[in-house]
Design a protein around this motif. Structure first.
Motif, short mmCIF file in Angstrom:
data_model
loop_
_atom_site.label_atom_id
_atom_site.label_comp_id
_atom_site.label_asym_id
_atom_site.label_seq_id
_atom_site.Cartn_x
_atom_site.Cartn_y
_atom_site.Cartn_z
N LEU A 1 0.82 -1.21 0.00
CA LEU A 1 0.00 0.00 0.00
C LEU A 1 0.86 1.26 0.00
O LEU A 1 0.53 2.25 -0.66
CB LEU A 1 -0.94 -0.01 1.20
N LEU A 2 1.97 1.23 0.73
CA LEU A 2 2.83 2.41 0.74
C LEU A 2 3.50 2.58 -0.63
O LEU A 2 3.60 3.70 -1.14
CB LEU A 2 3.89 2.29 1.84
N ILE A 3 3.97 1.50 -1.22
CA ILE A 3 4.55 1.58 -2.56
C ILE A 3 3.52 2.12 -3.55
O ILE A 3 3.84 2.91 -4.44
CB ILE A 3 5.05 0.20 -3.03
N SER A 4 2.27 1.73 -3.38
CA SER A 4 1.22 2.08 -4.32
C SER A 4 0.68 3.48 -4.13
O SER A 4 -0.06 3.98 -5.00
CB SER A 4 0.06 1.08 -4.20
N SER A 5 1.02 4.14 -3.04
CA SER A 5 0.40 5.44 -2.77
C SER A 5 1.38 6.52 -2.35
O SER A 5 0.95 7.61 -1.99
CB SER A 5 -0.68 5.29 -1.69
N SER A 6 2.68 6.26 -2.42
CA SER A 6 3.64 7.29 -2.00
C SER A 6 4.82 7.32 -2.95
O SER A 6 5.97 7.12 -2.54
CB SER A 6 4.11 7.03 -0.56
N ARG A 7 4.54 7.61 -4.20
CA ARG A 7 5.61 7.69 -5.19
C ARG A 7 5.77 9.12 -5.72
O ARG A 7 6.80 9.45 -6.30
CB ARG A 7 5.33 6.75 -6.36
N SER A 8 4.73 9.95 -5.59
CA SER A 8 4.80 11.33 -6.08
C SER A 8 4.38 12.30 -4.99
O SER A 8 5.20 13.07 -4.49
CB SER A 8 3.92 11.48 -7.34
N THR A 9 3.12 12.27 -4.60
CA THR A 9 2.67 13.05 -3.45
C THR A 9 2.59 12.12 -2.23
O THR A 9 2.56 10.90 -2.36
CB THR A 9 1.29 13.67 -3.70
N ALA A 10 2.54 12.72 -1.06
CA ALA A 10 2.47 11.92 0.17
C ALA A 10 1.13 11.20 0.27
O ALA A 10 0.10 11.69 -0.20
CB ALA A 10 2.67 12.82 1.38
N ALA A 11 1.16 10.02 0.87
CA ALA A 11 -0.07 9.25 1.09
C ALA A 11 -0.96 9.98 2.07
O ALA A 11 -0.55 10.32 3.18
CB ALA A 11 0.28 7.86 1.62
N ASN A 12 -2.21 10.25 1.66
CA ASN A 12 -3.14 10.93 2.56
C ASN A 12 -3.86 9.93 3.44
O ASN A 12 -3.45 8.78 3.54
CB ASN A 12 -4.09 11.82 1.75
N LEU A 13 -4.94 10.36 4.07
CA LEU A 13 -5.63 9.47 5.00
C LEU A 13 -6.07 8.17 4.35
O LEU A 13 -6.18 7.15 5.02
CB LEU A 13 -6.87 10.16 5.59
N GLN A 14 -6.34 8.20 3.06
CA GLN A 14 -6.79 7.00 2.38
C GLN A 14 -5.83 6.60 1.27
O GLN A 14 -6.22 5.93 0.32
CB GLN A 14 -8.21 7.23 1.83
N GLY A 15 -4.60 7.00 1.41
CA GLY A 15 -3.62 6.66 0.39
C GLY A 15 -3.82 7.49 -0.85
O GLY A 15 -3.53 8.68 -0.88
N ILE A 16 -4.34 6.87 -1.91
CA ILE A 16 -4.75 7.60 -3.11
C ILE A 16 -6.13 7.13 -3.55
O ILE A 16 -6.52 7.35 -4.70
CB ILE A 16 -3.75 7.42 -4.27
N TRP A 17 -6.89 6.49 -2.66
CA TRP A 17 -8.16 5.89 -3.04
C TRP A 17 -9.31 6.58 -2.31
O TRP A 17 -9.38 6.58 -1.09
CB TRP A 17 -8.14 4.40 -2.72
N ASN A 18 -10.23 7.17 -3.07
CA ASN A 18 -11.34 7.90 -2.47
C ASN A 18 -12.44 8.10 -3.51
O ASN A 18 -12.17 8.62 -4.59
CB ASN A 18 -10.88 9.26 -1.95
N PRO A 19 -13.69 7.73 -3.22
CA PRO A 19 -14.78 7.92 -4.18
C PRO A 19 -15.69 9.11 -3.89
O PRO A 19 -16.67 9.32 -4.60
CB PRO A 19 -15.58 6.62 -4.02
N MET A 20 -15.39 9.91 -2.86
CA MET A 20 -16.35 10.90 -2.37
C MET A 20 -15.83 12.32 -2.49
O MET A 20 -14.65 12.58 -2.27
CB MET A 20 -16.71 10.60 -0.91
N VAL A 21 -16.74 13.25 -2.82
CA VAL A 21 -16.39 14.67 -2.90
C VAL A 21 -16.13 15.24 -1.51
O VAL A 21 -15.28 16.12 -1.34
CB VAL A 21 -17.50 15.46 -3.62
N ARG A 22 -16.87 14.76 -0.53
CA ARG A 22 -16.65 15.15 0.87
C ARG A 22 -16.31 13.87 1.66
O ARG A 22 -17.12 13.37 2.43
CB ARG A 22 -17.86 15.85 1.45
N PRO A 23 -15.13 13.35 1.48
CA PRO A 23 -14.78 12.09 2.15
C PRO A 23 -14.63 12.30 3.65
O PRO A 23 -14.47 13.44 4.12
CB PRO A 23 -13.44 11.73 1.51
N PRO A 24 -14.67 11.24 4.43
CA PRO A 24 -14.45 11.38 5.87
C PRO A 24 -13.16 12.11 6.17
O PRO A 24 -12.11 11.80 5.61
CB PRO A 24 -14.41 9.92 6.35
N TRP A 25 -13.28 13.11 7.01
CA TRP A 25 -12.14 13.92 7.43
C TRP A 25 -11.37 14.49 6.23
O TRP A 25 -10.17 14.70 6.28
CB TRP A 25 -11.23 13.13 8.38
N SER A 26 -12.14 14.72 5.14
CA SER A 26 -11.62 15.35 3.92
C SER A 26 -10.53 14.52 3.25
O SER A 26 -9.92 14.97 2.29
CB SER A 26 -11.10 16.77 4.20
#
Length: 726
Positions: free
Chosen positions: A376-401
């Motif tokens: 998961l870290l390899i898959s989500s931290s190669r360009s920008t930092a991994a956020n609360l959900q890595g790089i996976w999010n389906p919502m315009v107002r996701p939990p805790w943004s």
């Protein structure tokens, strides 16, 4: 040393699917290092994640109507932050401190709301790929997996006597999401590939086998827990600055069938195979550039990506992807007793979890958990930092943004970066720290009248550093905590400790660490007892009860504050020694460190959380913030400070073993630091468990739950790198 990757909660996905009644076995033996299931995902939380650090996809594995949810790491709402979002905020500091030192904590909490700025922006979804496939009947022999060894995902099923296979991966070398479709009967593949987005978009047929979807992220997306804003998502902005443009292309790389294209999708008929490419880019041009007015040309970027990848044979693209991924993944192996001969590995992951939760031994599952963390870290931290959900999010107002919560969760994401030999993947976080420091210099000056730089408990891709709360509407127990930047500095130092790169230390880490220390020097104030304390101070995100029975959050010199500053001063001193520089500054920090308010042991024998020995409103609160001094700090050790180590143990006994996933993960590290491996292992086993489709249970006193309770509770527990903040 961290014994386990706790920031990326792999238990979430490992536990993401309940046991299926179907007992059909896959046609081939599943890879030993794969998560696999006998049924499709029922919702986003059960989908399987793939990514290359910039592009991400969540694969549902549906047979007739496949859904693949897409993200691009730089697609956020909003734009660069204001240098002074709350004019006059620094004027409140004297009033707050006056109230604190006369022990009027209610008044202090009231006044500290004047020291609040704006909320962060939200990480945004890009869109969806829909594969509407014509099938002759119901599907059987269903199988889907995520191979952690190759970073590829496979869905396979049989319908009408035809076996269909879908393979997906996201290439970092070629910056493309690849969807490879096959049928074992010639001409049996009949489908439409379509794009959609939750954002306003326009679709254009840009070639006989290519469809473009273009749009723009919102100018503003307020946090999902804010319920008073009548228009929480806004695409219009009078400045013309905010909102990031995006371009997503769907291209058929090759097929032996017939293709027609319109804005409804790319239609493939009478094929036995097809390869689809998804390429995307945004206009994001840095944390301090307007993404619209001063943004990059996202369409030109996509054109360049396609020009690079299209001439290459698909197998060459696949092999380059696997080589690149394995150059990180294969650096570390973990073999536990029994792993090599475990027969339970032939069961679906959900069945293994069910048995594991019932007490069965499964060392291979524990090894898979460890490697999935790294995946998961390899898959989500190669360009920008991994956020609360890595790089996976389906919502315009996701939990805790889906932002960066830096009072534990962001840091937790990166605890494994160095210790599991993924040091390069630390650099995106280090780059983010540089952005936060740039805005944090203004925040230090305008909110506190201080030098250096400061950040609080939230940030985003724009480097937001002010105490959030919408200028007084936020609860101070989480909004007004000024140690986020200081904690992040620990990662600057740890990266140097593992790399020994003195050029990096001299040019990047030390200047940022020194400036953070300078803020602390200016922010600390002398207490009536002659100790240096922080004021205001909170212990995220807990509440204490005063002698008068008042429930309060704001005081002075919480143990977490003082521990983080002690850690920062110690690291800056060591860094200056390594560089043979700033002798006077180093000596000044050493002197001030001696005057910091010290650790205290309470009457219950526990480590005191606040300035006074106040009881907590929730003695089993999910945050155990004051034990920062045990982990990831190093002020307490059973070898050097046994009395404080005993107090930390007592604190953990009082807190209990419960809590949300990230909380339990932090406790694993606490127990490991106390040299109690058995207790740490007990909690590890409790992390690996099945959850119901609607989500996990929450500890008493959890942070606000959005209105979409069922989905959000599940959402917080699943494909979220650190599970959930606060």
């Amino acid at each position: 040393m961290h014994i386990i990757q706790t920031g990326i909660l792999t238990a979430a996905l490992l536990a993401s699917v309940v046991v299926s009644k179907a007992q059909t076995r896959p046609s081939t033996t599943p890879p030993a290092n794969a998560l696999w299931y006998r049924q499709p995902a029922r919702n986003w939380n059960e989908a399987l994640p793939i990514g290359n650090g910039r592009l991400g996809a969540m694969i549902f594995g549906r047979a007739s109507t496949e859904l693949i949810q897409l993200n691009e790491a730089t697609l956020w709402s909003g734009g660069p932050v204001s240098n002074d979002p709350t004019p006059g905020a620094a004027n409140a500091l004297a009033d707050v401190r006056a109230a604190l030192f006369r022990q009027d904590y209610t008044e202090a909490a009231k006044q500290v709301r004047r020291i609040q700025g704006v909320y962060t922006e939200a990480y945004q979804p890009l869109g969806d790929l829909l594969l509407r496939q014509k099938l002759a009947g119901d599907s059987s022999a269903y199988y889907r997996d995520l191979n952690v060894g190759t970073a590829t995902a496979t869905t396979r099923f049989t319908s009408g006597g035809v076996t269909y296979t879908r393979e997906l991966f996201v290439s970092a070398p070629d910056q493309v999401i690849v969807v490879r479709l096959r049928a074992d009967r010639k001409g049996a593949l009949d489908l439409t590939a379509a794009l959609r987005s939750v954002h306003p978009v326009r679709k254009t047929v840009t070639g006989p086998m290519e469809l473009a979807m273009r749009g723009k992220s919102p100018a503003k997306a307020v946090p999902n827990y804010v319920d008073y804003d009548k228009k929480p998502v806004r695409y219009d902005d009078s400045t013309g600055c905010n909102g990031t443009r995006f371009d997503l292309r769907l291209r058929i790389r090759s097929t032996d069938g017939q293709v027609t294209a319109d804005t409804a999708g790319l239609h493939i008929r009478n094929a036995s195979e097809a390869v689809l490419y998804l390429v995307a880019a945004t206009s994001f041009n840095g944390f301090d550039k307007c993404p619209d007015r001063d943004g990059r040309d996202e369409q030109a970027l996509v054109d360049a990506y396609l020009k690079q990848v299209l001439p290459k044979p698909i197998e060459a693209v696949r092999q380059a992807h696997i080589r690149d991924y394995q150059s990180y993944a294969n650096r570390v192996s973990l073999t536990l007793n029994g792993s090599a001969t475990s027969t339970v590995a032939q069961l679906p992951t959900d069945e293994r979890l069910k048995r594991y939760a019932q007490g069965d031994s499964d060392p291979m599952l524990e090894s898979l958990y460890f490697q999935y963390d790294r995946y998961l870290l390899i898959s989500s931290s190669r360009s920008t930092a991994a956020n609360l959900q890595g790089i996976w999010n389906p919502m315009v107002r996701p939990p805790w943004s889906s932002n960066y919560t830096i009072n534990i969760n962001t840091e937790m994401n990166y605890w494994p970066a160095e210790v599991t030999n993924l040091s390069e993947l630390h650099r995106p976080l280090i780059d983010l720290i540089g952005s936060v420091a740039a805005t944090g210099r203004n925040t230090a000056r305008t909110f506190y009248g201080a030098g250096g730089w400061v950040a609080h408990h939230n940030t985003d891709i724009w480097g937001t550093s002010n105490p959030v709360g919408d200028r007084g509407k936020g609860d101070p127990n989480w909004a007004n905590w000024a140690m986020g930047g200081n904690w992040l500095c620990q990662h600057l130092w740890e990266h140097y400790q593992f790399t020994g790169d003195k050029t990096y230390l001299r040019t990047v880490a030390y200047p940022l660490m020194k400036e953070a220390a300078q803020f602390c020097v200016d922010f600390l104030v002398e207490s009536p007892e002659g100790r240096l304390v922080t004021a205001p101070s909170t212990s995220p995100e807990n509440i204490f009860i005063t002698e008068n029975g008042q429930k309060e959050a704001v005081s002075v010199a919480t143990t977490m504050d003082m521990g983080i500053i002690w850690d920062l001063f110690s690291n800056v001193e060591q860094a200056a020694l390594q560089l043979n520089t700033d002798a006077d500054f180093r000596q000044m920090l050493a002197q001030k460190k001696q005057k910091l308010f010290p650790l205290q042991i309470g009457k219950a024998g526990d480590l005191q959380e606040w300035y006074h020995d106040w009881p907590a409103e929730d003695p089993q609160h999910r945050h155990v913030s004051h034990l920062f001094v045990l982990h990831p700090g190093r002020e307490i050790s059973p070898l050097t400070t046994p009395n404080y180590a005993d107090a930390a143990r007592k604190t953990l006994e009082i807190r209990g073993d419960g809590g949300t996933g990230w909380s339990k993960a932090w406790k694993i590290n606490f127990w490991a630091r106390l040299h109690d491996g058995n207790h740490a292992y007990k909690l590890l086993r409790e992390l690996l468990r099945l959850t119901g489709v609607e989500g996990t249970e929450y500890a008493k006193g959890a942070a606000p739950i959005p209105t979409c309770c069922a989905r959000t509770r599940r959402f917080r527990s699943m494909v979220i790198l650190e599970d959930c903040p606060g």
